[in-house]
Enzyme design. Structure first.
Site, PDB file in Angstrom:
ATOM      1  CB  CYS A 273     -75.171  91.097  31.230  1.00 52.43           C
ATOM      2  SG  CYS A 273     -74.072  91.073  32.656  1.00 52.43           S
ATOM      3  CG  HIS A 300     -77.071  94.138  34.007  1.00 51.98           C
ATOM      4  ND1 HIS A 300     -76.865  92.944  35.015  1.00 51.98           N
ATOM      5  CD2 HIS A 300     -78.188  94.264  34.821  1.00 51.98           C
ATOM      6  CE1 HIS A 300     -77.877  92.729  35.674  1.00 51.98           C
ATOM      7  NE2 HIS A 300     -78.776  93.948  35.643  1.00 51.98           N
ATOM      8  CG  HIS A 348     -70.806  93.146  39.765  1.00 48.10           C
ATOM      9  ND1 HIS A 348     -69.584  92.277  38.661  1.00 48.10           N
ATOM     10  CD2 HIS A 348     -71.965  93.148  39.968  1.00 48.10           C
ATOM     11  CE1 HIS A 348     -70.970  90.526  39.095  1.00 48.10           C
ATOM     12  NE2 HIS A 348     -71.918  91.600  39.227  1.00 48.10           N
TER      13      HIS A 348
HETATM   14  C1  DNO Z   1     -74.720  89.386  39.486  1.00 53.66           C
HETATM   15  C2  DNO Z   1     -76.464  89.841  38.718  1.00 53.66           C
HETATM   16  C3  DNO Z   1     -77.139  88.712  38.389  1.00 53.66           C
HETATM   17  C4  DNO Z   1     -78.070  88.322  37.797  1.00 53.66           C
HETATM   18  C5  DNO Z   1     -79.295  86.983  37.950  1.00 53.66           C
HETATM   19  C6  DNO Z   1     -80.171  87.934  36.725  1.00 53.66           C
HETATM   20  O1  DNO Z   1     -74.726  90.148  39.710  1.00 53.66           O
HETATM   21  O2  DNO Z   1     -76.078  90.269  37.320  1.00 53.66           O
HETATM   22  O3  DNO Z   1     -76.976  87.536  39.839  1.00 53.66           O
HETATM   23  O4  DNO Z   1     -79.260  89.304  38.681  1.00 53.66           O
HETATM   24  O5  DNO Z   1     -78.402  85.993  37.024  1.00 53.66           O
HETATM   25  O6  DNO Z   1     -81.277  86.544  37.325  1.00 53.66           O
END
Ligand code: DNO
Length: 388
Positions: A273, A300, A348
């Site tokens: 991420c 991500h 997002h």
């Molecule tokens: C937020 C997401 C997180 C993610 C969790 C994975 O937008 O990236 O909530 O889904 O942390 O377990």
């Protein structure tokens, strides 16, 4: 070979439909059975039903996000053995239905935390932002966590007091609402008492204890996942530092290296991420991608601009402290090295004007993510052509 373009979907109750997602150019869907209480087994029937819904719209359920880890497993308390067995059973059922990528996190109590879900950008769109002084103010003056002030330096406490001094009653309530909404997809927010009680349960759990609990959990579930060819990808802590006095163990490059050193199973993998790691040390991301090569099963993609060490704002996907072009370039290389297409999703997006009237989960309104996906697809196409 292309990255599999995905978009997150919160299930049939999501105001964004599967048609919307397909028309945005996604072929993959990232979803979870949010209706199943955390800790219960995901049944084959429920998984099939969701999978069929997605296939009937011409897409694939590419990633489970998340199969949540029950608090008792994180604390290694109560019924954790049964809960771990349930987790294994859910993995077996997912594999039976042909789904082999599963995301989880190991953040105690809250998932991601922002202090403002509606920071207004110059052009009138809104974004999510995190101000550490606001969090500290909440912790010490609104939540009134016993001993909270010991978690912070004198300077931090001063900044927090100054921050809180000028807030109106409504603004304090709004800050509370933002922080309490710790679980995307959850229909109910916590309340302050419940949050306080859940945090207290971690009073005697140190960072090292939590780390050991994670390794214990992985030691139990990874052999099963290996056998099933399922990848279990940890999502990094967001923000990547401790909040509300809770321990954090998946925030930094070092945390993730330690996890891979300790648990060698092939299913032990990472959801890379860029927004979560980027709120820590954005300049390190390309090196992290190289270091964790072979371990990344999902991207991500999100950007941030940092105002200071612990203050950040979510920014346009291609504009911010994360060098998205390098990340994308390395992601494509990584995919080629592994010889298998890897999923990615825009994480997002801004809240744009015509989405203000449609219901949405913070960060997950439709148009902002469509824009982000289009931008990311564009750079991927250009890079793939250049790489030949
Ligand atoms: C937020 C997401 C997180 C993610 C969790 C994975 O937008 O990236 O909530 O889904 O942390 O377990």
């Amino acid at each position: 070979m292309e990255l599999i373009k995905c978009m997150r979907w919160f299930g049939p109750g999501d105001a964004v439909s599967l048609k919307d997602i397909r028309q945005a150019g996604a072929t993959g869907v990232v979803t979870a059975l949010h209706q199943v209480p955390v800790g219960n087994v995901w049944t084959i029937d429920d998984i099939r039903e969701r999978k069929n819904l997605i296939s009937s719209e011409g897409m694939t359920w590419s990633v489970v996000e998340s199969l949540p880890v029950h608090e008792d497993i994180k604390k290694r308390s109560g019924n954790y053995r049964t809960l771990i067995e349930n987790y294994k059973k859910s993995l077996i059922n997912l594999a039976e239905c042909g789904i082999n990528r599963v995301v989880y996190n190991f953040m105690p109590v809250l998932d991601w935390v922002r202090t403002d879900h509606n920071f207004v950008n110059e052009d009138g769109s809104s974004t999510l932002s995190y101000t550490h002084a606001a969090l500290i103010y909440f912790d010490t003056e609104i939540l009134n966590r016993p001993g909270a002030s010991e978690s912070y330096s004198g300077e931090e406490l001063q900044l927090a007091a100054a921050y809180g001094e000028i807030l109106t009653k409504d603004e304090k309530e709004y800050l509370t609402r933002c922080i309490l909404l710790g679980l995307p997809g959850a229909s109910e927010n916590f309340n302050l008492d419940a949050l306080g009680a859940m945090i207290r349960e971690y009073n005697d759990i140190s960072e090292d204890d939590l780390r050991e609990n994670l390794y214990y959990f992985l030691g139990e579930v990874c052999p099963v996942a290996d056998e099933l060819d399922v990848y279990l990808s940890i999502h990094p802590d967001d923000p990547p530092f401790p909040v509300l006095g809770l321990p954090r163990i998946a925030s930094t490059r070092n945390d993730i290296s330690r996890q891979f050193e300790r648990v060698g199973n092939k299913s032990n993998t990472l959801c890379f991420c860029t927004g979560s790691f980027g709120a820590g040390q954005p300049e390190e991301l390309p090196d992290m991608l190289r270091e964790f090569s072979g371990r990344i099963q999902f991207f991500h993609l999100r950007n941030v601009t940092k105002q200071s060490k612990k203050d950040f704002r979510e920014s346009e996907h291609l504009k911010g402290d994360v060098d998205m072009l390098s990340v994308m370039n390395l992601a494509i290389e990584e995919m080629h090295r592994g010889g298998e297409e890897l999923p990615m999703r825009p994480d997002h997006g801004f809240l744009l004007e015509s989405d203000r009237t449609r219901s949405y989960y913070p960060g997950y309104s439709y148009l902002g993510r469509v824009k982000a996906l289009a931008e990311l697809r564009g750079i991927e196409t250009a890079l793939r052509n250049l790489q030949g």
